[in-house]
Design a protein around this motif. Structure first.
Motif: not given
Length: 473
Positions: A68-94
């Motif tokens: 459904g609609r995501v709240d505009k104030n939904h928490p983000l993961v924000t630790g980088h100081t420049a744009p994120v280029l790639d993300i990948d989930w660990c195959p052994h820990n969800d």
């Protein structure tokens, strides 16, 4: 007069279908960064999407059920100081995800099962070794906590890390002469395939730090090439002809001179991102800016790469996420699920094999890799190889509870976000005594219990509210 015989395949009638509007994820500001990554990563618990963010880089993590609609104030993961280029989930820990950024760092995050109240800003570990932007990350398929990152450095292009200690395991130097376009592991993680701006496809043994095989210009065009390993050890590539037509190829790295198969497709500028399902030997091709997904079956019979069908829609895709097999609904004969990124939403697309029976279909769902790693990082580094540990999907896959990322050295931050300012993974305060550490850990345990109690209370209140709105109270 001879009659044409139709090739027999259980995947001939696979069809794609978008979910209903209320099962989409709306109001997400998908990143506009010009980089050829998928911008989306999915596992049986969460969908993660790189989003627009002022003053740094960020991505959003949503529980799969939070449609459904995501709240505009939904928490983000924000630790980088420049744009994120790639993300990948660990195959052994969800609950563990890695992110790569233009700020030259790779960060590894522990995502809680509950939705956090505020932005997640403290990674479990920060990996610092690149001197320029890091555009590619990829977890090892069978060894615990082994992560590969590739950047745009002048000398060091790819680094393998042990995330559990924050240390570099291997540095792959002097193998590439230009920007790396993509990296892919083979099934047991003993070899890597890379494509590069110098037009070469290389097969690399990372532990011996040597190029095992290479092919110059498998596709003659100048546009980026993508390459992945198939289950049999062949290499599937996508690229462009000299006339800018998109092309796919299948190669044997033991005989790289001649392709097993080479097929021209269409004329378009979008780089084709291949998503491969080793259980069914189907490869799905999604082009950025395209509005379709083409899928092919790879077999041992000529012409080896067989066109199956195309899923078409009206809206172009900004990126694409691909669900692991253990996250699919086996009761509906679902063999793949994509998460298509639009400009402001994420749309799941389900690929289904039509079957009349409601019974479990053994031929569609062979045992598939599960969460358990086959090797530890040190075992893999010492030269051991192991096939993935397989699980059955007969009773459906049930995601396990939050498993904490193992940390085996004292100089790495604990897996829970620290309360103080962000620190590099390599720093350690010598004046931090053991009693003080015990006191902090005790405080963390108390806070964790409080959070769990509040989470249970919120869940109970939500259930009561649902009953009230349904008129059952």
């Amino acid at each position: 007069m001879s009659r044409r015989v139709v090739r027999q395949s259980k995947f001939r009638h696979v069809f794609g279908q978008p979910v209903k509007a209320d099962q989409m994820y709306e109001d997400i500001r998908v990143s506009k960064v010009t980089w050829d990554s998928s911008f989306c990563a999915v596992n049986p618990k969460f969908v993660a999407i790189i989003v627009e963010s002022g003053g740094g880089g960020a991505f959003i993590v949503l529980p799969l059920a939070k449609t459904g609609r995501v709240d505009k104030n939904h928490p983000l993961v924000t630790g980088h100081t420049a744009p994120v280029l790639d993300i990948d989930w660990c195959p052994h820990n969800d609950n563990v995800i890695a992110s790569a950024s233009e700020d030259t760092t790779v960060m590894v995050w522990q995502i809680p099962d509950y939705v956090p109240v505020r932005n997640v800003t403290e990674p479990v570990v920060t990996l610092e070794g690149h001197s320029k932007r890091v555009g590619i990350i990829s977890w090892h398929p069978t060894a615990r906590n082994v992560l590969l990152s590739a950047g745009c450095d002048n000398l060091v292009y790819a680094i393998l890390w042990n995330v559990g200690t924050g240390e570099m395991l291997l540095v792959l130097e002097d193998m590439h002469t230009d920007l790396i376009y993509n990296v892919g592991w083979n099934r047991n993680g003993s070899l890597l395939v890379t494509t590069c701006k110098d037009k070469k496809v290389r097969v690399i043994d990372p532990r011996k730090q040597q190029v095992v095989a290479e092919r110059f210009a498998p596709h003659e065009g100048l546009r980026p090439v993508r390459a992945i390993f198939t289950r049999e050890g062949h290499i599937f590539t996508t690229g462009f002809t000299r006339m800018s037509q998109r092309e796919l190829g299948l190669w044997d790295p033991k005989n790289f001179e001649e392709p097993i198969a080479l097929q021209e497709m269409d004329t378009s500028n979008g780089v084709l991102l291949p998503f491969y399902d080793p259980d069914s030997s189907i490869v799905y091709l999604c082009g950025k800016g395209d509005s379709s997904i083409r899928y092919f079956e790879i077999t041992n019979e000529a012409p080896y790469v067989h066109y199956l069908n195309t899923y078409s829609s009206k809206e172009p895709q900004r990126g694409m996420g691909f669900m692991p097999k253990r996250g699919l609904d086996v009761s509906k004969c679902e063999i793949a699920r994509f998460f298509k990124l639009h400009e402001r939403k994420c749309e799941p697309i389900v690929m289904t094999v039509p079957r009349k029976s409601d019974l479990f279909q053994d031929d569609l769902y062979p045992d598939t890799p599960g969460l358990e790693p086959a090797l530890e990082a040190d075992e893999w580094l010492s030269g051991k190889d192991a096939e993935p540990i397989l699980i059955s999907l007969r009773d459906g896959y049930v995601p396990v509870k939050n498993r904490e990322l193992k940390v085996v050295k004292k100089n790495i931050l604990d897996n829970k976000p620290p309360t103080g300012p962000r620190r590099s993974h390599s720093t350690c305060d010598p004046d931090f005594t053991r009693p003080a550490l015990e006191e902090v850990l005790e405080e963390i345990r108390a806070l964790k219990q409080t959070v769990q109690a509040q989470e249970k209370r919120i869940s109970d209140l939500e259930n009561k509210l649902c009953q009230f709105t349904n008129g059952t109270d």
